[in-house]
Design a protein around this motif. Structure first.
Motif, PDB file in Angstrom:
ATOM      1  N   SER A  50       0.976  -1.234   0.020  1.00 28.40           N
ATOM      2  CA  SER A  50       0.057  -0.050  -0.019  1.00 28.40           C
ATOM      3  C   SER A  50       0.948   1.115   0.088  1.00 28.40           C
ATOM      4  O   SER A  50       1.902   1.357   0.417  1.00 28.40           O
ATOM      5  CB  SER A  50      -0.926   0.096   1.175  1.00 28.40           C
ATOM      6  N   HIS A  53       2.468   2.507   3.286  1.00 27.24           N
ATOM      7  CA  HIS A  53       3.145   1.355   4.148  1.00 27.24           C
ATOM      8  C   HIS A  53       4.721   1.748   4.482  1.00 27.24           C
ATOM      9  O   HIS A  53       5.242   2.470   3.500  1.00 27.24           O
ATOM     10  CB  HIS A  53       3.072  -0.257   3.685  1.00 27.24           C
ATOM     11  N   THR A  72       2.655  -1.528   8.707  1.00 25.92           N
ATOM     12  CA  THR A  72       1.266  -0.611   7.940  1.00 25.92           C
ATOM     13  C   THR A  72       1.085   0.545   8.625  1.00 25.92           C
ATOM     14  O   THR A  72       0.153   1.339   8.082  1.00 25.92           O
ATOM     15  CB  THR A  72       0.191  -1.651   7.798  1.00 25.92           C
ATOM     16  N   THR A  93      -8.578   8.008   5.259  1.00 25.12           N
ATOM     17  CA  THR A  93      -9.303   6.836   5.709  1.00 25.12           C
ATOM     18  C   THR A  93      -8.554   5.980   6.393  1.00 25.12           C
ATOM     19  O   THR A  93      -7.243   5.597   5.925  1.00 25.12           O
ATOM     20  CB  THR A  93     -10.111   6.224   4.310  1.00 25.12           C
ATOM     21  N   ASN A  95      -7.162   2.471   8.422  1.00 14.36           N
ATOM     22  CA  ASN A  95      -7.089   1.095   8.204  1.00 14.36           C
ATOM     23  C   ASN A  95      -7.747   0.538   9.409  1.00 14.36           C
ATOM     24  O   ASN A  95      -8.454  -0.624   9.292  1.00 14.36           O
ATOM     25  CB  ASN A  95      -5.586   0.446   7.966  1.00 14.36           C
ATOM     26  N   ASN A  96      -7.627   1.036  10.763  1.00 11.10           N
ATOM     27  CA  ASN A  96      -7.937   0.602  11.846  1.00 11.10           C
ATOM     28  C   ASN A  96      -9.067   1.275  12.558  1.00 11.10           C
ATOM     29  O   ASN A  96      -8.715   2.311  12.664  1.00 11.10           O
ATOM     30  CB  ASN A  96      -6.669   0.062  12.965  1.00 11.10           C
ATOM     31  N   GLN A 133     -13.231   5.829  11.245  1.00  8.69           N
ATOM     32  CA  GLN A 133     -12.377   5.364  10.255  1.00  8.69           C
ATOM     33  C   GLN A 133     -12.286   6.318   8.896  1.00  8.69           C
ATOM     34  O   GLN A 133     -11.089   6.495   8.200  1.00  8.69           O
ATOM     35  CB  GLN A 133     -12.683   3.922   9.740  1.00  8.69           C
ATOM     36  N   ASN A 158      -1.509   4.258  13.261  1.00  9.01           N
ATOM     37  CA  ASN A 158      -2.683   3.689  12.644  1.00  9.01           C
ATOM     38  C   ASN A 158      -2.069   3.764  11.126  1.00  9.01           C
ATOM     39  O   ASN A 158      -1.084   4.499  10.965  1.00  9.01           O
ATOM     40  CB  ASN A 158      -3.791   4.525  12.763  1.00  9.01           C
ATOM     41  N   SER A 161      -5.222   4.591   4.175  1.00 14.30           N
ATOM     42  CA  SER A 161      -5.576   4.047   2.759  1.00 14.30           C
ATOM     43  C   SER A 161      -5.577   5.060   1.576  1.00 14.30           C
ATOM     44  O   SER A 161      -5.356   5.047   0.391  1.00 14.30           O
ATOM     45  CB  SER A 161      -6.536   3.004   2.751  1.00 14.30           C
TER      46      SER A 161
END
Length: 365
Positions: A50, A53, A72, A93, A95-96, A133, A158, A161
Motif C-alpha cells: 500500500s 506502508h 502498515t 481513511t 485502516n483500523n 475510520q 494507525n 489507505s
C-alpha cells in the motif's frame, strides 16, 4: 466520557460544515487533491503493498508478523505542498477502527498534523482529530492571502489507505519545492519510542522534530515493542541509501543479543554504504530508575554492550560511527514520560535536543 466523545464528533462535524458553508457562501466549491500525488517523504521503498506502508511488500514474508503489522502504520510519513488557499480541508481513511490507546491520545495514534513554513522555520498550525475510520475536517480557515509551504504528518500508530486535501476551486495546491538543503533522508530505526509513542500529535515524534529543526527529510522505522534488530530487518535497512542512520533499538533488545545484532547491522550497512554515518543511541534512563536502589544502572547492561560494539568498530569507520550517551535523553525530573517508559511531548523535545546536534554533526552541517 461518552458525552465528551459526542461533543468532539459534533465539533469536528461543525468545523468541516462551517468551512464548506463559507465556501458555498462565496460561490466557491472545494477541489480535492490526492495527497499521494504531492511531495511525500518518509517512504523508504516504492515497492510497497500500500502506498503508505513503511516496508516493501516482500518484507511480509521476511520479517516477523508484529513487525509487518506495525509497518502498515504511517509513522513518519509527511506530505509537503504549497498553496495560496485561505482555507484547507483534509479527509483521510484509517485502516483500523481503534483510534487511541489507553496511554496515547487519538490525535497521535490516528490524527493528522499540519505545519506551515513561516520566515524559513516550521510552525505548528492545526491538528486533524479523528472521529472514525472515515474523517473529514477543516484544518484552517480565514488564512491571510499568500503562497505558503505546508507539511502534513500522518498517523503514528494507525495506517491510512487514502489522504486528500481540499481547497477552494480558485486556490492553488501544488507539489512542494525541493528542500534548500540537498540531503538524502535520515533513517531512524528503533522501538515504540522511535515510532512516536506517546506523542500527542504525529509531528511531535522525535524524528519529526529533528527533521523540522534541520529541515531534512526523515524515515521513521520505529516498530513498537519489536525494534529488535533482527538480521532480516538489518538487511532491509541496508537496502536504503540515506544520508545517515540513527539506531535507537536498545529498549526492545536483550542485553545478550546486542553484540551479535548490532555488529551484524553495522557490517550490513558498511558493505553497501561505506560512506553513510551511523549514530548508535544508548538505552534511555527511564524516570522510575532514579527511584530504585540501582538508580540509572538499570539500563547499564545494555549500554555497556553497545559501548563495546562501538569501541570495536569505530576504528574501521573513520569517524563515521558515532555514539550518543543516555544521561540527558529524558532528564532526571521524572516529567518526561506518560508511563515511566514512553515519552510525552516534553520527553520527545528533550530527546530531540540531544540528538539533533549529533545528527547535524554526522551530516557535516
Amino acid at each position: 466520557m461518552l458525552k465528551m466523545m459526542l461533543f468532539a464528533a459534533v465539533a469536528m462535524g461543525l468545523s468541516a460544515a462551517t468551512c464548506a458553508a463559507q465556501a458555498a457562501a462565496s460561490g466557491k466549491s472545494i477541489v480535492w487533491h490526492d495527497a499521494a500525488g504531492l511531495t511525500v517523504e518518509g517512504r523508504g521503498w516504492n515497492d510497497t503493498e500500500s502506498f503508505y506502508h513503511r516496508l516493501p511488500a516482500r518484507a511480509k514474508a521476511i520479517v516477523i508478523p508484529p513487525v509487518w503489522g506495525l509497518a502498515t502504520n504511517s509513522a513518519g510519513i509527511v506530505v509537503r505542498f504549497v498553496s495560496d488557499a485561505t482555507a484547507i480541508q483534509a479527509r483521510w481513511t484509517l485502516n483500523n477502527a481503534e483510534l487511541a490507546m489507553n496511554h496515547m491520545a487519538a490525535t497521535g495514534v490516528s490524527g493528522i498534523d499540519l505545519y506551515v513554513r513561516l520566515k524559513g522555520k516550521w510552525q505548528w498550525l492545526a491538528v486533524g482529530r479523528p472521529t472514525g475510520q472515515q474523517n473529514e475536517v477543516a484544518l484552517i480557515s480565514n488564512m491571510p492571502e499568500g503562497l505558503r509551504e505546508y507539511a502534513l504528518y500522518l498517523p503514528l500508530y494507525n495506517g491510512v489507505s487514502r489522504v486528500e486535501l481540499g481547497v477552494p476551486d480558485d486556490a492553488k495546491l501544488d507539489l512542494a519545492p525541493p528542500r534548500a538543503r540537498d540531503f538524502k533522508p535520515v533513517v531512524f530505526y528503533g522501538s515504540s519510542i522511535t515510532q512516536g509513542g506517546c506523542a500527542s500529535r504525529p509531528g511531535m515524534a522525535y524524528p519529526a522534530i529533528i527533521g523540522r529543526a534541520l529541515d531534512i527529510p526523515t524515515i521513521n522505522l520505529g516498530f513498537s515493542g519489536n525494534g529488535r534488530c533482527e538480521h532480516e530487518v538489518a538487511d532491509l535497512l541496508a537496502e536504503l541509501d540515506p544520508s545517515a542512520y540513527v539506531i535507537d533499538a536498545l529498549p526492545n533488545m536483550d542485553a545478550d543479543t546486542v553484540d551479535d545484532r548490532i555488529n551484524y547491522l553495522l557490517k550490513a550497512i558498511r558493505a553497501k554504504h561505506p560512506e553513510s554515518p551511523v549514530i548508535l543511541v544508548e538505552h534511555a534512563i527511564f524516570p522510575s530508575a532514579f527511584n530504585r536502589a540501582k538508580g540509572p544502572e538499570a539500563s547499564a547492561t545494555w549500554n555497556r554492550a553497545l559501548a563495546k560494539v562501538y569501541r570495536d568498530n569505530a576504528p574501521e569507520w573513520n569517524g563515521r560511527l558515532r555514539y550518543v550517551k543516555c544521561d540527558k535523553l529524558m532528564g532526571d525530573d521524572g516529567e518526561a514520560t506518560v508511563d515511566g517508559i514512553h515519552p510525552t511531548d516534553v520527553g520527545f523535545l528533550r530527546m530531540a535536543a540531544v540528538l539533533t546536534p549529533a545528527v547535524k554533526k554526522a551530516l557535516g552541517m
